[in-house]
Design a protein around this motif. Structure first.
Motif, PDB file in Angstrom:
ATOM      1  N   MET A  99       0.810  -1.214   0.000  1.00  0.00           N
ATOM      2  CA  MET A  99       0.000   0.000   0.000  1.00  0.00           C
ATOM      3  C   MET A  99       0.842   1.263   0.000  1.00  0.00           C
ATOM      4  O   MET A  99       2.015   1.245   0.383  1.00  0.00           O
ATOM      5  CB  MET A  99      -0.931   0.028   1.219  1.00  0.00           C
ATOM      6  CG  MET A  99      -2.008  -1.021   1.186  1.00  0.00           C
ATOM      7  SD  MET A  99      -3.232  -0.762   2.492  1.00  0.00           S
ATOM      8  CE  MET A  99      -4.368   0.314   1.652  1.00  0.00           C
ATOM      9  N   MET A 110      -5.324   5.685   1.902  1.00  0.00           N
ATOM     10  CA  MET A 110      -4.390   4.640   1.505  1.00  0.00           C
ATOM     11  C   MET A 110      -4.941   3.973   0.263  1.00  0.00           C
ATOM     12  O   MET A 110      -6.146   3.886   0.080  1.00  0.00           O
ATOM     13  CB  MET A 110      -4.278   3.568   2.591  1.00  0.00           C
ATOM     14  CG  MET A 110      -3.739   4.054   3.909  1.00  0.00           C
ATOM     15  SD  MET A 110      -3.363   2.674   5.004  1.00  0.00           S
ATOM     16  CE  MET A 110      -4.967   1.973   5.295  1.00  0.00           C
ATOM     17  N   HIS A 132       3.783   1.129   2.615  1.00  0.00           N
ATOM     18  CA  HIS A 132       3.766   0.194   3.742  1.00  0.00           C
ATOM     19  C   HIS A 132       3.191  -1.152   3.343  1.00  0.00           C
ATOM     20  O   HIS A 132       2.627  -1.310   2.266  1.00  0.00           O
ATOM     21  CB  HIS A 132       2.999   0.762   4.954  1.00  0.00           C
ATOM     22  CG  HIS A 132       1.565   1.082   4.671  1.00  0.00           C
ATOM     23  ND1 HIS A 132       1.175   2.253   4.081  1.00  0.00           N
ATOM     24  CD2 HIS A 132       0.427   0.388   4.903  1.00  0.00           C
ATOM     25  CE1 HIS A 132      -0.138   2.283   3.966  1.00  0.00           C
ATOM     26  NE2 HIS A 132      -0.630   1.146   4.456  1.00  0.00           N
ATOM     27  N   MET A 134       0.398  -3.739   4.389  1.00  0.00           N
ATOM     28  CA  MET A 134      -0.829  -3.835   5.168  1.00  0.00           C
ATOM     29  C   MET A 134      -1.063  -5.310   5.473  1.00  0.00           C
ATOM     30  O   MET A 134      -1.123  -6.133   4.560  1.00  0.00           O
ATOM     31  CB  MET A 134      -1.981  -3.282   4.328  1.00  0.00           C
ATOM     32  CG  MET A 134      -3.162  -2.868   5.134  1.00  0.00           C
ATOM     33  SD  MET A 134      -2.846  -1.258   5.851  1.00  0.00           S
ATOM     34  CE  MET A 134      -4.118  -1.231   7.084  1.00  0.00           C
TER      35      MET A 134
HETATM   36 CU   LIG Z   1      -2.696   0.462   4.534  1.00  0.00          CU
END
Ligand SMILES: [Cu+2]
Length: 169
Positions: A99, A110, A132, A134
Motif C-alpha cells: 500500500m 491509503m 507500507h 498492510m
Molecule cells: Cu494500509
C-alpha cells in the motif's frame, strides 16, 4: 594450571591452528562436492533469495478485535538492479497488501499498489507515512516482542523471509 598458561600466552598460535583447521575443512568439503554426482540444485525446489538487506522490521500491535495492522520495514538494495516487490505473505495473517498513503488536499488515505520498488543501490522505507505493508486477517493476538516471519515476493519470482518484531504503537 600449566595448560591455561600455555593457551593464554600463545593466542596467535591458537588462531593460526584454527585457521589451518578451517582451511583443511574447506578443502575437504570442496573435494567432496567435486566427487558428488550431478546434484539437483536447490533452485529447483526453492525460490532464489532476494539480495536485499533488512535494516529494521516491526509490526504494530492492535487492540483486541482489530485484525488489520501494518508492517514497517526498511530494505536496502546493494545491487545494480532494482528489485520490484509484487506481494508478501505471512502465516499469521490471511493476506498482505502493498500500500501507499496518499494525500489529496487535506485528506489522507491509503490505496493498494501492484508493486513497490527497492531502487538499485537504494533504500525502500515502508513506514506509517508512505509506502507500507498492510497485514490483513490477523489470526491470533500479537504479543509485543514476538517475532513474525513475513515473506516478500518479487516480480522475478525470488523471495525473502523477513523477521519482524512486534511492538506497541
Ligand atoms: Cu494500509
Amino acid at each position: 594450571m600449566p595448560h591455561l598458561t600455555v593457551f593464554s600466552t600463545s593466542p596467535l598460535r591458537a588462531a593460526a591452528l584454527a585457521a589451518a583447521l578451517l582451511t583443511a575443512g574447506g578443502l575437504a568439503l570442496a573435494q567432496h562436492t567435486g566427487h558428488a554426482a550431478p546434484a539437483v540444485t536447490p533452485a529447483r525446489t526453492m525460490a532464489a533469495k532476494l539480495p536485499l538487506t533488512v535494516l529494521s522490521a516491526t509490526i504494530v500491535t492492535v487492540p483486541p478485535g482489530i485484525t488489520e495492522t501494518s508492517a514497517h520495514l526498511t530494505l536496502k538494495n546493494p545491487g545494480s538492479t532494482a528489485v520490484v516487490l509484487t506481494g508478501a505473505s505471512s502465516a499469521t495473517f490471511g493476506h498482505v497488501m502493498l500500500m501507499k498513503t496518499t494525500r489529496t488536499g487535506a485528506m489522507t488515505g491509503m490505496k493498494t499498489v501492484p508493486t513497490l520498488t527497492v531502487p538499485a543501490r537504494g533504500t525502500l522505507t515502508m513506514g506509517p507515512a508512505g509506502d507500507h505493508l498492510m497485514l490483513m486477517g490477523l489470526k491470533r493476538p500479537l504479543k509485543p516482542g514476538e517475532k513474525i516471519t513475513l515473506t516478500l515476493k518479487a516480480k522475478d519470482g525470488r523471495t525473502l523471509n523477513v523477521t519482524a518484531t512486534v511492538r506497541k504503537p
